[in-house]
Every structure is written in structure tokens, then in C-alpha cells.
Design an enzyme around this catalytic site. Structure first.
Site, PDB file in Angstrom:
ATOM      1  N   HIS A   1       3.400   1.875   2.115  1.00  0.00           N
ATOM      2  CA  HIS A   1       3.941   2.307   3.410  1.00  0.00           C
ATOM      3  C   HIS A   1       5.464   2.185   3.446  1.00  0.00           C
ATOM      4  CE1 HIS A   1       3.377  -1.921   5.438  1.00  0.00           C
ATOM      5  NE2 HIS A   1       4.636  -1.779   5.145  1.00  0.00           N
TER       6      HIS A   1
ATOM      7  N   ASN B   1       0.824  -1.219   0.000  1.00  0.00           N
ATOM      8  CA  ASN B   1       0.000   0.000   0.000  1.00  0.00           C
ATOM      9  C   ASN B   1       0.857   1.268   0.000  1.00  0.00           C
ATOM     10  OD1 ASN B   1       1.020  -0.028   2.574  1.00  0.00           O
ATOM     11  ND2 ASN B   1      -0.952  -0.112   3.635  1.00  0.00           N
TER      12      ASN B   1
HETATM   13  N1  LIG Z   1       7.263  -2.719   8.288  1.00  0.00           N
HETATM   14  C1  LIG Z   1       7.779  -3.508   7.232  1.00  0.00           C
HETATM   15  C2  LIG Z   1       8.359  -2.598   6.213  1.00  0.00           C
HETATM   16  O1  LIG Z   1       9.460  -1.893   6.768  1.00  0.00           O
HETATM   17  C3  LIG Z   1       8.762  -3.399   5.001  1.00  0.00           C
HETATM   18  O2  LIG Z   1       9.443  -2.603   4.092  1.00  0.00           O
HETATM   19  C4  LIG Z   1       7.525  -3.911   4.313  1.00  0.00           C
HETATM   20  C5  LIG Z   1       7.811  -4.877   3.175  1.00  0.00           C
HETATM   21  O3  LIG Z   1       8.031  -6.177   3.626  1.00  0.00           O
HETATM   22  P1  LIG Z   1       8.467  -7.354   2.669  1.00  0.00           P
HETATM   23  O4  LIG Z   1       9.866  -7.093   2.302  1.00  0.00           O
HETATM   24  O5  LIG Z   1       8.346  -8.593   3.519  1.00  0.00           O
HETATM   25  O6  LIG Z   1       7.562  -7.337   1.501  1.00  0.00           O
HETATM   26  O7  LIG Z   1       6.575  -4.410   5.214  1.00  0.00           O
HETATM   27  C6  LIG Z   1       6.749  -4.468   6.600  1.00  0.00           C
HETATM   28  O8  LIG Z   1       5.465  -4.229   7.032  1.00  0.00           O
END
Ligand SMILES: N[C@@H]1[C@@H](O)[C@H](O)[C@@H](COP(=O)(O)O)O[C@@H]1O
Length: 245
Positions: free
Chosen positions: A138, A136
Site C-alpha cells: 500500500h 502489502n
Molecule cells: N499509512 C502509512 C503509510 O503511509 C506508510 O508508508 C506505511 C509504512 O509504515 P512504516 O514506515 O511504519 O513501516 O504504513 C502506514 O500504514
């Protein structure tokens, strides 16, 4: 903001690891902002390798992590503390005093968050802030709608984020509903930002970010538009909906 498609995910991870390595190896006391998530696992593996093979002195390295689940024991295998110890802190032999994660227990959480930001302000700017991205948009756990001047604080996770992170837990119900996240203003207090995005699940948000011309608080990663040194490093899959020249 520079968008880069480095092809295979290993190449993208290796590029980011090499940039982090150079900063640590050639700069006496490096200050890094670190990220977690599935995306970063190969990158940390490569970074650990580079630091070891080059016998890099890491005694003056200091790191601040982006986020941590709220009220989850730091020994829980799903805590970001456990993740960081497993993938980076322990393999390179960092002391407890060299790494920081936002304090996530119930007592004095607001004062602790304030102290976290103050420490970064006093020691910073961070030489490199490493970022992943949520589906999304973030960054850290700054969900859509987060003001760009936000500081480190307790945040509520969206359903989308809980869903995306459920794969690491036994049940979706086990994913904490809250987290402590470095604020967007704190993230931006860095000399250089490198975002790593891997895999097809990230393709729609990368395409959206690429086509945006103005920051929008509903896409937290668009806050990076105001920073002068941002690289968005993707693999073929994450970049599959973008036409890069
Ligand atoms: N809080 C973390 C983020 O800091 C991270 O960048 C994101 C992506 O995670 P992934 O690499 O497992 O897709 O999600 C999580 O929620």
C-alpha cells in the site's frame, strides 16, 4: 522507476532528506507531499537538521500529508497530526496554515476530501511526493484493490495493515479500522516521487515490485510505473531479495 540500494539505513534516510532539503532550500515556495511511519523518523531528523544548519527560509513551504486515521483526535499521540508536529512541523517552526492533513472527523468528510484534492490540483503539482510502503504494497492508506484513479477518501484498513501498525498502539484493538487517504491519482499528481523502504520486513514487497513488469491493482505501489520520475530508495535489508546491477 529507479531502484537504489544505499546500504545502511542512515545513508538511505540521509539521501532522501538531502533531496527534500535541496528542493526546499533552492525553490522559493516548495509544495511537498509528506508521509509518516517508522521509516521516516530518521529522515525527518536529518531534514530538520539540514534546514536549521543552512538557515533555510521555510516561510513559503506548504505540505500535504498522505493520510490520517479516521475519527482519531488530532491530539492523540498516534494521530499522524501528532507525528508530523513532533517530527517536522514544530521543530522547523511551520505555521498551521502551511501544513495540511486530510480532515478525519465525522462531519462533512466527503466535502472535506473533495476540497483536499482540489487544493492540491490548484496549487500543484507537488514538487516532491514522499512515500513509504506497507508490507502489502500500500501507498498512503491505499490498500490492495484500490483503483489507480482514486481520489482522497475514507478507506477501510486491511487486517495486515492493522497488524503492522499495532506496534504504535497499546493494543491491536486500539488501531482505527478506517483512515482517510490521499488517492492514487492525487499521489501521482507530482513532479517527482521518492519512496523510502527500510528493513527486512519490506524485502518481500520490494522484491515483488522489482520483478513486476506491469501494474497490478493488487499491488498499489505498482501504480507508480506510470510516473516518469520515481526513485525507490532502500537500505541493504529492504533490498536483500533483489539483485541490483
Ligand atoms: N499509512 C502509512 C503509510 O503511509 C506508510 O508508508 C506505511 C509504512 O509504515 P512504516 O514506515 O511504519 O513501516 O504504513 C502506514 O500504514
Amino acid at each position: 522507476m529507479k531502484f537504489m540500494n544505499l546500504g545502511h539505513r542512515d545513508h538511505a534516510s540521509r539521501y532522501v532528506a538531502t533531496e527534500m532539503f535541496k528542493e526546499i532550500h533552492f525553490n522559493q515556495c516548495t509544495l511537498l507531499g509528506l508521509a509518516t511511519g517508522g521509516t521516516m523518523e530518521e529522515m525527518y531528523k536529518e531534514l530538520v537538521y539540514l534546514l536549521k544548519v543552512n538557515r533555510t527560509d521555510i516561510s513559503c513551504l506548504e505540505t500535504f500529508n498522505l493520510d490520517e486515521y479516521f475519527n482519531l483526535d488530532s491530539n492523540d499521540p498516534n494521530s499522524y497530526m501528532s507525528y508530523m508536529k513532533k517530527h517536522f512541523f514544530e521543530p522547523v517552526g511551520m505555521n498551521d496554515s502551511q501544513f495540511h492533513l486530510p480532515d478525519n472527523d465525522l462531519t462533512d468528510v466527503e466535502e472535506d476530501n473533495l476540497r483536499y484534492d482540489q487544493a492540491i490540483r490548484e496549487k500543484g503539482p507537488l514538487h516532491i511526493q514522499l512515500l513509504g510502503i506497507g508490507v502489502n504494497g500500500h501507498i498512503g492508506f491505499n490498500e490492495p484493490g484500490t483503483p489507480f484513479d482514486s481520489k482522497t477518501r475514507v478507506v477501510e484498513l486491511t487486517e495486515e495493515t492493522i497488524e503492522a501498525n499495532a506496534r504504535f498502539f497499546k493494543d491491536k484493538e486500539d488501531v482505527p479500522a478506517k483512515a482517510v487517504s490521499m488517492g492514487i491519482e492525487t499521489i501521482l499528481y507530482s513532479n517527482r516521487i521518492i519512496m523510502l523502504a527500510l528493513g527486512e520486513k519490506k524485502a518481500p514487497i520490494m522484491a515483488k515490485l522489482h520483478q513486476m513488469t506491469e501494474p497490478d491493482i493488487m499491488i498499489p505501489a505498482s501504480s507508480l510505473f506510470s510516473h516518469s520520475d520515481v526513485e525507490i530508495v532502500m537500505d541493504d535489508e529492504a533490498a536483500s531479495l533483489i539483485e541490483l546491477k
